[in-house]
Design a protein around this motif. Structure first.
Motif, PDB file in Angstrom:
ATOM      1  N   LYS A  63      -6.639  -1.099 -14.086  1.00 47.41           N
ATOM      2  CA  LYS A  63      -6.329  -2.426 -13.558  1.00 47.41           C
ATOM      3  C   LYS A  63      -6.160  -3.459 -14.677  1.00 47.41           C
ATOM      4  O   LYS A  63      -5.439  -4.447 -14.511  1.00 47.41           O
ATOM      5  CB  LYS A  63      -7.429  -2.892 -12.604  1.00 47.41           C
ATOM      6  N   LEU A 110      -7.772  -7.950  -7.712  1.00 49.34           N
ATOM      7  CA  LEU A 110      -7.691  -6.489  -7.731  1.00 49.34           C
ATOM      8  C   LEU A 110      -8.971  -5.808  -7.274  1.00 49.34           C
ATOM      9  O   LEU A 110      -9.049  -4.579  -7.271  1.00 49.34           O
ATOM     10  CB  LEU A 110      -7.342  -6.010  -9.142  1.00 49.34           C
ATOM     11  N   THR A 125       0.840  -1.186   0.000  1.00 46.98           N
ATOM     12  CA  THR A 125       0.000   0.000   0.000  1.00 46.98           C
ATOM     13  C   THR A 125       0.878   1.239   0.000  1.00 46.98           C
ATOM     14  O   THR A 125       1.751   1.390   0.836  1.00 46.98           O
ATOM     15  CB  THR A 125      -0.905   0.009   1.236  1.00 46.98           C
ATOM     16  N   ASP A 166      -4.308   2.963  -3.238  1.00 46.84           N
ATOM     17  CA  ASP A 166      -3.642   1.833  -2.600  1.00 46.84           C
ATOM     18  C   ASP A 166      -2.412   1.406  -3.404  1.00 46.84           C
ATOM     19  O   ASP A 166      -1.334   1.190  -2.850  1.00 46.84           O
ATOM     20  CB  ASP A 166      -4.594   0.635  -2.482  1.00 46.84           C
ATOM     21  N   TYR A 167      -2.608   1.255  -4.703  1.00 39.74           N
ATOM     22  CA  TYR A 167      -1.527   0.765  -5.561  1.00 39.74           C
ATOM     23  C   TYR A 167      -0.426   1.801  -5.714  1.00 39.74           C
ATOM     24  O   TYR A 167       0.769   1.469  -5.761  1.00 39.74           O
ATOM     25  CB  TYR A 167      -2.072   0.375  -6.935  1.00 39.74           C
ATOM     26  N   GLU A 180     -10.421  -5.137  -4.477  1.00 41.41           N
ATOM     27  CA  GLU A 180     -10.402  -4.208  -3.342  1.00 41.41           C
ATOM     28  C   GLU A 180      -9.261  -3.201  -3.411  1.00 41.41           C
ATOM     29  O   GLU A 180      -9.029  -2.452  -2.465  1.00 41.41           O
ATOM     30  CB  GLU A 180     -10.311  -4.997  -2.033  1.00 41.41           C
ATOM     31  N   ILE A 181      -8.545  -3.163  -4.521  1.00 39.44           N
ATOM     32  CA  ILE A 181      -7.390  -2.275  -4.667  1.00 39.44           C
ATOM     33  C   ILE A 181      -7.800  -1.005  -5.414  1.00 39.44           C
ATOM     34  O   ILE A 181      -8.305  -1.067  -6.532  1.00 39.44           O
ATOM     35  CB  ILE A 181      -6.242  -2.963  -5.433  1.00 39.44           C
TER      36      ILE A 181
END
Length: 228
Positions: A165, A213, A3, A220-221, A215-216
């Motif tokens: 994503k 992916l 994170t 966060d990424y 919940e990202i």
């Protein structure tokens, strides 16, 4: 994935808009067949001069789109429904040379569109993905109605969704693909080639890749990590 707290926008993309890049690619590549998902008013479809297929559940074409096309097939339906019912290679009489994917801005949908289109292409065909290079977190919000990050943006009302994503998934599961990014205002244009119409990797890994992916967020990424 680690994170990374990252809220500052990165430099805006200032190159030619995607319509200009797409038109130039039509001139350079001279595709024999073309497929487009997400046609809206038909701005990008105008550039094609070859037999074409355009798919959009709610398009509203308000301009001349035929040009020199010998065939122009419009389908007012979702891309999922289209691929369930039709084979573009049969409709066009040949595999797809060039495709532009600009449908619903959610990564699971763009990934499905890529899977469905690739299997109708040649190895040296080109698939273009729009809106995959958000330059701030507001643009990359999943829900278009979410205005909580609006103070962070320079493009109020803009929306890329979370299709960024899809690029992570392609790089992770298909390192054989050649992926290039255009500095195309305002949200980028990604070119994918060295395709494999027979590959089952993405289709077989679809659920796994999407869930990994889910919940990202881009915060966060890491926005800068993604752009780099």
């Amino acid at each position: 994935m680690s994170t990374i707290a990252d809220t500052a926008p990165v430099p805006m993309l200032t190159g030619p808009r995607h319509e200009e890049v797409l038109a130039a690619l039509h001139q350079i590549l001279q595709p024999r067949t073309y497929l487009e998902i997400g046609i809206e008013q038909g701005q990008t479809l105008r550039a094609a001069q070859c037999p074409s297929i355009a798919i959009d559940p709610a398009f509203s074409v308000d301009q001349t789109i035929i040009g020199e096309k010998s065939e122009c097939l419009l389908y007012r339906m979702s891309s999922d429904r289209f691929f369930d019912r039709h084979d573009p290679a049969v409709l066009l009489g040949d595999r797809i040379d060039l495709a532009f994917l600009d449908g619903l801005h959610l990564y699971e949908f763009l990934l499905r569109d890529f899977i469905n289109v690739e299997r109708c292409c040649r190895r040296n065909s080109v698939i273009l993905l729009h809106d995959c290079v958000p330059t701030d977190l507001y643009l990359a919000r999943r829900e278009r109605q979410d205005e909580s990050l609006r103070p962070l943006t320079r493009i109020p009302g803009g929306w890329c969704g979370d299709v960024w994503k899809t690029i992570l998934i392609l790089r992770a599961y298909r390192p054989d693909l050649r992926i290039e990014t255009f500095d195309s205002a305002l949200t980028g244009l990604v070119l994918v080639t060295n395709l494999d119409p027979d590959s089952r990797v993405l289709a077989d890994s679809y659920v796994e890749a999407v869930e990994a992916l889910a919940e990202i967020s881009l915060q966060d990424y890491g926005l800068r990590r993604y752009i780099e």
